[in-house]
Scaffold this motif. Sequence first.
Motif, PDB file in Angstrom:
ATOM      1  N   ALA A  71      57.833  87.449  37.183  1.00 48.25           N
ATOM      2  CA  ALA A  71      57.474  86.246  36.284  1.00 48.25           C
ATOM      3  C   ALA A  71      56.765  86.810  34.977  1.00 48.25           C
ATOM      4  N   SER A  72      55.933  87.956  35.097  1.00 46.38           N
ATOM      5  CA  SER A  72      55.372  88.588  33.977  1.00 46.38           C
ATOM      6  C   SER A  72      56.365  89.261  32.865  1.00 46.38           C
ATOM      7  N   ILE A  73      57.251  89.731  33.767  1.00 43.40           N
ATOM      8  CA  ILE A  73      58.426  90.653  32.689  1.00 43.40           C
ATOM      9  C   ILE A  73      59.083  89.551  31.986  1.00 43.40           C
ATOM     10  N   ILE A  74      59.573  88.316  32.480  1.00 40.59           N
ATOM     11  CA  ILE A  74      60.181  87.274  31.907  1.00 40.59           C
ATOM     12  C   ILE A  74      59.240  86.749  30.793  1.00 40.59           C
ATOM     13  N   GLU A  75      58.261  86.175  31.071  1.00 42.16           N
ATOM     14  CA  GLU A  75      57.332  85.528  30.194  1.00 42.16           C
ATOM     15  C   GLU A  75      56.858  86.132  28.949  1.00 42.16           C
ATOM     16  N   ARG A  76      56.689  87.511  29.342  1.00 40.55           N
ATOM     17  CA  ARG A  76      56.384  88.276  27.889  1.00 40.55           C
ATOM     18  C   ARG A  76      57.574  89.267  27.433  1.00 40.55           C
ATOM     19  N   ALA A  77      58.698  88.840  27.544  1.00 39.96           N
ATOM     20  CA  ALA A  77      59.937  89.697  26.967  1.00 39.96           C
ATOM     21  C   ALA A  77      59.953  89.082  25.481  1.00 39.96           C
ATOM     22  N   HIS A  78      60.331  90.227  24.869  1.00 41.22           N
ATOM     23  CA  HIS A  78      60.545  90.130  23.313  1.00 41.22           C
ATOM     24  C   HIS A  78      61.723  90.034  22.874  1.00 41.22           C
ATOM     25  N   SER A  79      62.657  90.181  23.878  1.00 35.76           N
ATOM     26  CA  SER A  79      64.061  90.069  23.521  1.00 35.76           C
ATOM     27  C   SER A  79      64.842  89.646  24.955  1.00 35.76           C
ATOM     28  N   ILE A  80      65.663  88.628  24.956  1.00 37.71           N
ATOM     29  CA  ILE A  80      66.560  88.153  26.028  1.00 37.71           C
ATOM     30  C   ILE A  80      67.823  88.084  25.666  1.00 37.71           C
ATOM     31  N   GLU A  81      68.981  88.547  26.255  1.00 36.37           N
ATOM     32  CA  GLU A  81      70.410  88.021  26.041  1.00 36.37           C
ATOM     33  C   GLU A  81      71.144  87.263  27.046  1.00 36.37           C
ATOM     34  N   ILE A  82      71.893  86.725  27.187  1.00 36.25           N
ATOM     35  CA  ILE A  82      72.571  85.814  28.216  1.00 36.25           C
ATOM     36  C   ILE A  82      74.116  85.825  28.019  1.00 36.25           C
ATOM     37  N   TYR A  83      74.884  86.035  29.125  1.00 36.52           N
ATOM     38  CA  TYR A  83      76.290  86.083  28.947  1.00 36.52           C
ATOM     39  C   TYR A  83      76.981  86.139  30.167  1.00 36.52           C
ATOM     40  N   PRO A  84      78.150  85.435  30.241  1.00 34.47           N
ATOM     41  CA  PRO A  84      78.956  85.149  31.290  1.00 34.47           C
ATOM     42  C   PRO A  84      79.479  86.858  31.847  1.00 34.47           C
ATOM     43  N   ILE A  85      79.636  86.819  32.996  1.00 37.16           N
ATOM     44  CA  ILE A  85      80.217  88.129  33.372  1.00 37.16           C
ATOM     45  C   ILE A  85      81.778  87.960  33.696  1.00 37.16           C
ATOM     46  N   TYR A  86      82.613  88.630  33.188  1.00 36.54           N
ATOM     47  CA  TYR A  86      84.015  88.489  33.736  1.00 36.54           C
ATOM     48  C   TYR A  86      84.653  89.523  34.091  1.00 36.54           C
ATOM     49  N   ASP A  87      85.882  89.754  34.627  1.00 32.36           N
ATOM     50  CA  ASP A  87      86.751  90.858  34.765  1.00 32.36           C
ATOM     51  C   ASP A  87      87.916  90.409  34.345  1.00 32.36           C
ATOM     52  N   ILE A  88      89.026  91.411  34.408  1.00 29.69           N
ATOM     53  CA  ILE A  88      90.344  90.952  34.034  1.00 29.69           C
ATOM     54  C   ILE A  88      91.499  91.178  35.172  1.00 29.69           C
ATOM     55  N   PRO A  89      92.075  90.184  35.430  1.00 29.75           N
ATOM     56  CA  PRO A  89      93.094  90.176  36.476  1.00 29.75           C
ATOM     57  C   PRO A  89      94.023  91.580  36.151  1.00 29.75           C
ATOM     58  N   PHE A  90      94.622  92.023  37.273  1.00 29.27           N
ATOM     59  CA  PHE A  90      95.089  93.198  36.974  1.00 29.27           C
ATOM     60  C   PHE A  90      96.488  93.043  36.148  1.00 29.27           C
ATOM     61  N   LEU A  91      96.468  93.842  34.864  1.00 29.80           N
ATOM     62  CA  LEU A  91      97.601  93.767  33.919  1.00 29.80           C
ATOM     63  C   LEU A  91      98.867  94.738  34.695  1.00 29.80           C
ATOM     64  N   ASP A  92      99.947  94.161  34.559  1.00 31.84           N
ATOM     65  CA  ASP A  92     101.077  95.132  34.780  1.00 31.84           C
ATOM     66  C   ASP A  92     101.370  96.107  33.962  1.00 31.84           C
ATOM     67  N   GLN A  93     101.003  95.788  32.691  1.00 36.21           N
ATOM     68  CA  GLN A  93     101.629  96.771  31.409  1.00 36.21           C
ATOM     69  C   GLN A  93     100.419  96.883  30.744  1.00 36.21           C
ATOM     70  N   TRP A  94      99.832  97.963  30.266  1.00 34.21           N
ATOM     71  CA  TRP A  94      98.950  98.298  29.183  1.00 34.21           C
ATOM     72  C   TRP A  94      99.370  98.679  27.971  1.00 34.21           C
ATOM     73  N   HIS A  95     100.736  98.918  27.837  1.00 31.00           N
ATOM     74  CA  HIS A  95     101.234  99.506  26.653  1.00 31.00           C
ATOM     75  C   HIS A  95     102.550  98.660  26.371  1.00 31.00           C
ATOM     76  N   GLN A  96     102.925  98.558  24.962  1.00 34.96           N
ATOM     77  CA  GLN A  96     104.129  98.270  24.612  1.00 34.96           C
ATOM     78  C   GLN A  96     104.656  98.704  23.447  1.00 34.96           C
ATOM     79  N   ASP A  97     105.772  99.529  23.598  1.00 37.04           N
ATOM     80  CA  ASP A  97     106.362 100.448  22.090  1.00 37.04           C
ATOM     81  C   ASP A  97     105.258 101.325  21.618  1.00 37.04           C
ATOM     82  N   ARG A  98     104.513 101.059  20.612  1.00 30.11           N
ATOM     83  CA  ARG A  98     103.687 101.901  19.854  1.00 30.11           C
ATOM     84  C   ARG A  98     102.126 101.553  19.916  1.00 30.11           C
ATOM     85  N   VAL A  99     102.043 100.528  20.921  1.00 30.34           N
ATOM     86  CA  VAL A  99     100.693 100.031  20.937  1.00 30.34           C
ATOM     87  C   VAL A  99     100.293 100.305  22.552  1.00 30.34           C
ATOM     88  N   CYS A 100      99.253 100.693  22.679  1.00 28.85           N
ATOM     89  CA  CYS A 100      98.338 100.878  24.013  1.00 28.85           C
ATOM     90  C   CYS A 100      96.989 100.354  24.169  1.00 28.85           C
TER      91      CYS A 100
END
Length: 393
Positions: free
Chosen positions: A257-286
């Motif tokens: 509780a003390s760590i939270i109450e006296r914080a000088h900076s907090i960021e919040i964000y959702p956690i994602y991951d990516i379903p497995f991609l079949d292909q990571w590249h196309q022609d000249r792009v990777c």
Amino acid sequence: MKAIIIGCGIAGPAMALALQKVGVQAVIYEAREAADDAQGAFLGISPNGLNILKEYVALDEVLTDYTPGRIRFFNARNKAIGVIDNAGQLSRYGSETVQVKRGLLNGALRRAAQEAGIPVEFGKRLLSIGQREGTVTVSFADGSIAEGDLLIGCDGIHSAVRRAVFPNAPEPEYTGLLSTGGFTRLDDLTLPADAIRMTFGERGFFGYAVSTSGEIWWFNNIAQATAPRRHELDQSELAYLKGRLTALHKNDPEPIASIIERAHSIEIYPIYDIPFLDQWHQDRVCLIGDAAHATAPHIGQGASLALEDTLVLAQCIRDCAGLQAAFARFQSLRQARVQAIIRQARKVGDTKTVPNRFQQFFRDLLLPFFVRLEARKMDWVYGYRVDWHRKLI
């Protein structure tokens, strides 16, 4: 050859430095208007990532402020229920797991690229990618255009490159957890600095560690079934976040509780991951790093996997006959490894949701055996090396 690199986070500058090793000149294009090395929280880098990082920067430039990698686990009654010890990593792997501020790592890599003569252009938000024989062309929102022989997408989990090249690819998946990252100073309290202390709280998961400068770096995981809208959390005020997190951990042991109450900076964000991609590249792009295979942060491998990608892709470009062969070889060398690590991160993340009392009992009982088993299984992760001098073909 000339390479276009989209994204100036961790992967972008490292990729540019790796390409320079094989005679490919790169220009890095970043959507942000300017560098901001104070932005972001912190992340873990394990031996496999640090051993690649050494190829690009002196570790002393990055490890000016860090926390240890050892982890101690506690339940909501502050009972110790497990430990992951990194003793012996230095002698076994050549590096030892640490946590570093994202801005320190980003800044060190960007400066290394610029000092090596690699241009970095800010304010370049990608609109479209065009490919014709021998050339890839990028159009930016400011009306400018860039042309090159190849393009590497290093622009993270919400990659504009991935959307442009693979419009039908799966979108990032919300994992059911929000995460916060915060910084606090408690100069009137002496806290143990030998490990990250992680607590399975009554209603949420909380971890903290004391950095070499005496600052407390902490994070929290909150189970939330529905994903927030994009950027919904960006403008959350510090007072609101403190109130929400204090209420969540009100019955958990101090100094949470003390760590939270006296914080000088907090960021919040959702956690994602990516379903497995079949292909990571196309022609000249990777795609590389989170653009190709984002993993949840629960085992601290996102940055390390991106760094691994950079050296392997450069090696493939050096040794394979043409870009198509190089990109295909790169994906074949990397895909099974990253998918196994993504699965492992998902498994660990599932343990952070709040179980019922019956499940808590067995979690506390079995966690010591689980963490010892998982630690033994991490050798294939931490021991990964790229033999730069070995020819692939």
